[in-house]
Design an enzyme around this catalytic site. Structure first.
Site, short mmCIF file in Angstrom:
data_model
loop_
_atom_site.label_atom_id
_atom_site.label_comp_id
_atom_site.label_asym_id
_atom_site.label_seq_id
_atom_site.Cartn_x
_atom_site.Cartn_y
_atom_site.Cartn_z
CB THR A 37 -11.38 -4.30 7.89
OG1 THR A 37 -11.86 -3.35 6.93
CG2 THR A 37 -11.65 -3.77 9.28
CG ASP A 38 -8.09 -3.89 2.60
OD1 ASP A 38 -7.31 -3.77 3.56
OD2 ASP A 38 -7.94 -3.29 1.49
CB SER A 69 1.60 11.27 -17.83
OG SER A 69 1.11 12.21 -16.90
CB ALA A 122 -5.77 13.36 -1.80
CB SER A 127 -1.68 3.83 -7.42
OG SER A 127 -2.13 3.38 -6.19
CD GLU A 159 -0.49 -0.52 -5.47
OE1 GLU A 159 -1.18 -0.12 -6.41
OE2 GLU A 159 0.26 0.22 -4.81
CG ASP A 171 -7.36 1.25 -2.16
OD1 ASP A 171 -8.26 1.32 -1.31
OD2 ASP A 171 -6.17 1.52 -1.92
C1 GLA Z 1 -4.94 1.67 1.68
C2 GLA Z 1 -4.84 0.27 1.07
C3 GLA Z 1 -6.16 -0.49 1.23
C4 GLA Z 1 -6.65 -0.47 2.67
C5 GLA Z 1 -6.61 0.95 3.22
C6 GLA Z 1 -6.95 1.01 4.69
O1 GLA Z 1 -5.85 2.45 0.97
O2 GLA Z 1 -4.51 0.37 -0.29
O3 GLA Z 1 -6.00 -1.82 0.78
O4 GLA Z 1 -5.91 -1.35 3.47
O5 GLA Z 1 -5.35 1.56 3.03
O6 GLA Z 1 -8.26 0.62 4.89
#
Ligand code: GLA
Length: 385
Positions: A37-38, A69, A122, A127, A159, A171
């Site tokens: 939805t973002d 790292s 996962a 990132s 990104e 995220d």
């Molecule tokens: C990934 C993307 C987020 C979002 C989700 C799904 O994590 O990085 O921006 O779109 O998928 O909700």
């Protein structure tokens, strides 16, 4: 017992570079509900977690950045004069440095050592944690005076332009803005947000990692974005006030269904319904109605799997297995999809039973074991004292 990660970094830093680093912690995230939805200017309900990447940063007086790292046991360095995307983990770091410089911030040479405990691949946003941690650390080191929201935007830009994934803002926002024991309801259009306390009583979240990450994930992600945009373009011809799926109602969509190509109707219907579910989920959370919350998780999975088609056999299997378990209130795939984790809301006292039963059936079906992660909701990116 080995030293905590921040201490390992501190020790290695002084050994390797002979300077005292600033230590930064940058967490991964879960998302309770509101998936895909973002980038449709809708709402999400993520939270930062107690799995994080830790960094040491110090100025080095050179015009180079030297990075090491701990987890990959690799080193890389690059000159500030010419920053090109490459591949691997260093790209995310270069992306932040390049974006800061493009935006006119006086970044100079620095040394960095980082390592963490966010499982990679996962779907827990390692990132975004990496990008946020670098932005946050350099902001502190060079006193750049950038606020948190702008740091989030810098991570997003890096990104998109360096890592090449056209992700939404969820995220990085969750990792940067997280608050202990609260989820963040973020309006991805206005970027207004509100914290929702997460009190789960005798229940808890448990993540179950399929251990698969399908290579089509990035391309399918971008295709979903395009399909949503196609839906918006057609909706807009009939309803000029609609600028994103966030503005559309399910009746408006139904009205133009015949004009939409192929799967576009289902993609759009999912997004519209997921936004509605998110508000119902916030109500349920506020009123302690965890059974309702759980049912919304299942409904979200159904939509992601059947209408949005971003699930996979392993994720569907994991969710289906929980349907007959009366100590599971809800489950769904989490994040972008095509692999990664399911989010399960379970009774705390049945955790071991859950793990034993799911492990056994997954092993029988796929010949390998899933992994389980217990997560606590924690604060966002910060300096470690
Ligand atoms: C990934 C993307 C987020 C979002 C989700 C799904 O994590 O990085 O921006 O779109 O998928 O909700």
């Amino acid at each position: 017992m080995s030293l905590p990660i921040p201490n390992q970094i501190q020790e290695k830093f002084t050994q390797k570079y002979g300077t005292q680093p600033v230590i930064v912690r940058s967490p991964g995230r879960i998302n309770l509900i509101g998936e895909h939805t973002d980038y449709n200017e809708g709402f999400v309900l993520p939270a930062a977690i107690d799995k994080a990447i830790y960094f040491g940063f110090a100025k080095n007086g050179l015009d180079r950045c030297r990075v090491c790292s701990l987890d990959y046991q690799e080193e890389a360095s690059f000159s500030l004069d010419e920053i090109q995307p490459g591949g691997g983990w260093i790209t995310f770091i270069k992306g932040i440095v390049a974006t800061l410089i493009q935006d006119g911030h006086p970044v100079q040479g620095f040394d960095c050592i980082f390592g963490g405990d966010i499982p990679i691949g996962a779907g827990l946003s390692s990132s975004a944690a990496l990008e946020n941690g670098v932005g946050f650390g350099l902001n502190a080191l060079f006193a750049l005076g950038i606020d948190r929201l702008d740091l989030v935007k810098i991570s997003l830009k890096a990104e998109h332009e360096f890592a090449g994934v056209k992700c939404g803002i969820m995220d990085m926002f969750a990792s940067m803005m997280g608050k202990q024991d609260s989820a963040i309801r973020l309006d991805c259009r206005s970027l207004e947000y509100e914290y929702f306390p997460v009190n789960l009583g005798d229940c808890q979240f448990l993540l179950c990692d399929t251990q698969v990450s399908h290579s089509l994930a990035d391309s399918a992600y971008n295709t979903r974005r395009e399909e949503c945009q196609t839906g918006v373009d057609i909706l807009q011809q009939h309803y000029p006030e609609i600028n994103s799926l966030r503005d559309a109602g399910i009746y408006q969509l139904a009205h133009i269904k015949d004009l939409l190509p192929g799967k576009v109707y289902h993609r759009c219907a999912y997004v519209i319904q997921e936004n509605q579910r998110l508000f119902a989920a916030c109500d349920a959370l506020e009123n302690g109605k965890l059974e309702n919350f759980g049912r919304l998780l299942y409904a979200s999975h159904e939509g992601l799997s059947k209408s949005y088609e971003v699930s996979c056999t392993e994720l569907d299997f994991l969710v289906e297995q929980t349907e007959s378990m009366d100590f599971v209130l809800g489950a769904r795939m989490m994040g972008g999809g095509f692999g990664g984790c399911t989010l399960n809301l379970i009774k705390k006292q049945e955790k071991e039973t859950f793990i034993a039963e799911i492990s056994a059936s997954y092993l029988r079906e796929f010949g390998r074991s899933p992994k389980f992660y217990e997560v606590q909701i924690e604060d966002g990116t910060s300096i470690c004292e």
